[in-house]
Design a protein around this motif. Structure first.
Motif, short mmCIF file in Angstrom:
data_model
loop_
_atom_site.label_atom_id
_atom_site.label_comp_id
_atom_site.label_asym_id
_atom_site.label_seq_id
_atom_site.Cartn_x
_atom_site.Cartn_y
_atom_site.Cartn_z
N THR A 12 6.09 -6.28 5.02
CA THR A 12 6.76 -6.03 3.73
C THR A 12 7.51 -4.70 3.85
OG1 THR A 12 5.06 -4.70 2.62
CG2 THR A 12 4.78 -7.11 2.55
N GLY A 13 8.48 -4.50 2.95
CA GLY A 13 9.25 -3.25 3.00
C GLY A 13 10.08 -3.16 4.26
N ALA A 14 10.42 -4.32 4.81
CA ALA A 14 11.09 -4.35 6.12
C ALA A 14 12.57 -3.98 6.04
CB ALA A 14 10.93 -5.73 6.76
N SER A 15 13.08 -3.82 4.80
CA SER A 15 14.48 -3.40 4.71
C SER A 15 14.57 -1.88 4.62
CB SER A 15 15.15 -4.05 3.49
OG SER A 15 14.39 -3.79 2.32
N GLY A 16 13.43 -1.21 4.56
CA GLY A 16 13.44 0.26 4.47
C GLY A 16 13.48 0.90 5.85
N VAL A 17 13.45 2.23 5.85
CA VAL A 17 13.61 2.97 7.10
C VAL A 17 12.45 2.67 8.07
CG1 VAL A 17 13.83 5.28 8.09
CG2 VAL A 17 14.78 4.80 5.84
N LEU A 18 11.22 2.88 7.59
CA LEU A 18 10.08 2.68 8.49
C LEU A 18 9.82 1.20 8.74
CD1 LEU A 18 7.66 5.47 7.18
CD2 LEU A 18 9.21 5.54 9.15
N GLY A 19 9.98 0.38 7.70
CA GLY A 19 9.78 -1.06 7.86
C GLY A 19 10.73 -1.65 8.89
N CYS A 62 12.45 -10.37 -1.99
CA CYS A 62 11.47 -10.62 -3.04
C CYS A 62 10.96 -9.32 -3.63
CB CYS A 62 10.28 -11.39 -2.45
SG CYS A 62 9.42 -10.42 -1.20
N ASP A 63 10.16 -9.48 -4.68
CA ASP A 63 9.47 -8.34 -5.29
C ASP A 63 7.99 -8.50 -4.95
OD1 ASP A 63 8.18 -6.54 -6.92
OD2 ASP A 63 9.43 -6.95 -8.67
N VAL A 64 7.43 -7.54 -4.23
CA VAL A 64 6.02 -7.70 -3.81
C VAL A 64 5.04 -7.67 -4.98
CG1 VAL A 64 6.14 -6.88 -1.41
CG2 VAL A 64 5.84 -5.22 -3.26
N LEU A 65 5.55 -7.32 -6.16
CA LEU A 65 4.66 -7.29 -7.34
C LEU A 65 4.61 -8.65 -8.03
CD1 LEU A 65 5.63 -3.78 -8.70
CD2 LEU A 65 3.51 -4.46 -7.58
N ASN A 89 1.68 -3.95 5.39
CA ASN A 89 2.16 -3.63 4.05
C ASN A 89 2.88 -2.29 4.07
OD1 ASN A 89 1.41 -5.73 2.18
ND2 ASN A 89 -0.73 -5.19 2.58
N VAL A 90 4.21 -2.35 4.19
CA VAL A 90 4.99 -1.11 4.27
C VAL A 90 5.66 -0.78 2.93
CG1 VAL A 90 6.77 0.12 5.59
CG2 VAL A 90 5.45 -1.66 6.71
N ALA A 91 5.91 -1.81 2.10
CA ALA A 91 6.63 -1.56 0.84
C ALA A 91 5.92 -0.48 0.03
CB ALA A 91 6.73 -2.85 0.03
N ILE A 156 0.25 0.85 4.69
CA ILE A 156 0.83 2.18 4.90
C ILE A 156 0.52 3.05 3.68
CG2 ILE A 156 2.88 3.55 5.43
CD1 ILE A 156 2.06 1.65 7.72
N SER A 157 -0.28 4.06 3.91
CA SER A 157 -0.70 4.98 2.85
C SER A 157 0.15 6.25 2.94
CB SER A 157 -2.19 5.26 3.01
OG SER A 157 -2.62 6.15 2.02
N SER A 158 -0.44 7.39 2.67
CA SER A 158 0.31 8.65 2.69
C SER A 158 -0.67 9.81 2.69
CB SER A 158 1.19 8.72 1.43
OG SER A 158 1.50 10.05 1.09
N ALA A 170 1.81 9.91 -9.58
CA ALA A 170 1.70 8.44 -9.58
C ALA A 170 1.68 7.91 -8.16
CB ALA A 170 2.88 7.84 -10.35
N TYR A 171 2.55 8.47 -7.33
CA TYR A 171 2.62 8.05 -5.92
C TYR A 171 1.28 8.38 -5.24
CZ TYR A 171 4.32 7.98 -1.05
OH TYR A 171 4.49 7.73 0.29
N SER A 172 0.79 9.59 -5.47
CA SER A 172 -0.45 10.02 -4.80
C SER A 172 -1.63 9.16 -5.24
CB SER A 172 -0.73 11.49 -5.12
OG SER A 172 0.35 12.30 -4.69
N GLY A 174 -1.50 6.15 -6.51
CA GLY A 174 -1.29 4.79 -6.00
C GLY A 174 -1.73 4.68 -4.55
N LYS A 175 -1.41 5.68 -3.75
CA LYS A 175 -1.78 5.65 -2.33
C LYS A 175 -3.29 5.89 -2.16
CE LYS A 175 2.28 5.03 -0.24
NZ LYS A 175 2.62 3.74 0.36
N ALA A 176 -3.88 6.72 -3.04
CA ALA A 176 -5.34 6.92 -2.97
C ALA A 176 -6.04 5.59 -3.24
CB ALA A 176 -5.78 7.97 -4.00
#
Ligand code: NAD
Length: 275
Positions: A12-19, A62-65, A89-91, A156-158, A170-172, A174-176
């Motif tokens: 997922t998230g394969a259109s992004g930089v890391l994906g 697609c929307d992964v949600l 899961n990269v998205a 993929i976390s952070s 929110a990002y933090s 969500g990743k936690a």
């Protein structure tokens, strides 16, 4: 030793930089891929790149949600791939309004720039994208792994999961939640020969954040870039290859005793408190 040849993966998230970088590396090594992302055009570009290495690849905007969208895609994927060896899961990411402008709330800080000015819908969207955007693909695509009784899920976390990133609650959070869910799912699926791990990247230099980290004119690190490198014991920024090698390892039998782990790929950032 780390062969992915002829194995089938969903990214997922394969259109992004890391994906994109992850998808290209897997395809180059002979894997077959189902790549998912939001931007149809960017996905097409990635698909063209990975098709140049041969193999059996498919792209789905697609929307992964949206679980229903993913379920339909799952039917397509399973008609192409007899088994699913892994899901990556990269998205993820953060909406602008989910961050605070100010790092600290001083008596003279406008409340609008603090937590009290945060846009709640952006907050929810960001925590959902990172958390539910991991849970939903794991549920939809993981079912085939449960049926076949093998599989491998990498989230993929952070760094923000370990210690919240300033201005990004929110990002933090969500990743936690991703780290916690990774542990839970790893235990839950441990009797089904499915391993679940996460990677927490530190600061990875990509074309998207290069301008934040390096001064375009001088090529020197920006003040933010300097702060990050000063807080990274190995004294440098990461690059996508650092993540990719960890993914190949986690997908391989060489990590067969590892599940429920969140692997920091961060140059020591999370181990260093600066004292
Ligand atoms: N770049 C870094 O330094 C870094 C550091 C730590 C963690 N990460 C994580 O790595 C992952 C990839 O980051 P990146 O830098 O490549 O970001 P990016 O913005 O380039 O890629 C994000 C991807 O997620 C997809 N996406 C976003 N919302 C989606 C949705 N609702 N449905 C489907 N796809 C959706 C986008 O289409 C895109 O393909 C993210 O989870 C990010 O949080 C990145």
């Amino acid at each position: 030793m780390f062969s992915v040849k002829d194995r089938n993966f969903i990214v997922t998230g394969a259109s992004g930089v890391l994906g994109t970088a992850i998808s290209v590396a897997l395809a180059k090594s002979g894997a077959n891929l189902a790549i998912l992302g939001r931007s149809e055009q960017k996905l097409k570009d990635t698909l063209e790149r990975i098709n140049s290495f041969g193999g059996n690849h498919h792209a789905f905007a697609c929307d992964v949600l949206k679980a229903e969208e993913l379920s339909k895609i799952n039917v397509d994927i399973l008609s192409q791939f007899p088994t699913i060896d892994g899901l990556i899961n990269v998205a993820g990411g953060a909406a602008k309004g989910a961050s605070t402008k100010a790092e600290f709330l001083y008596p003279d800080t406008p409340l609008q720039d603090s937590f009290f000015g945060i846009n709640l819908s952006d907050f929810q969207q960001t925590s959902d994208l990172n958390f539910m955007g991991t849970v939903i693909p794991a549920k939809v695509f993981g079912e085939a792994m449960a049926r076949q009784q093998f599989g491998n899920i990498i989230n993929i976390s952070s760094m923000g999961a370990i210690l919240p990133l300033s201005k990004s609650p929110a990002y933090s959070a969500g990743k936690a939640a991703v780290n916690n869910f990774t542990q839970w799912l790893a235990v839950h699926l441990s009797k089904s020969n499915i391993r679940v791990n996460a990677i927490a990247p530190g600061f990875i230099l990509t074309e998207q954040n290069r301008f934040l980290l390096f001064d375009e004119k001088t090529g020197e690190l920006t003040p933010r870039g300097k702060r990050i490198v000063a807080h990274t014991p190995l004294g440098k920024l990461g690059n996508p290859d650092d993540l990719i090698s960890t993914i190949f390892w986690l997908l391989s039998e060489h990590s067969s005793f590892i599940t429920g782990a969140t692997i920091p790929v961060d140059g020591g950032f999370s181990a260093y408190n600066g004292i």
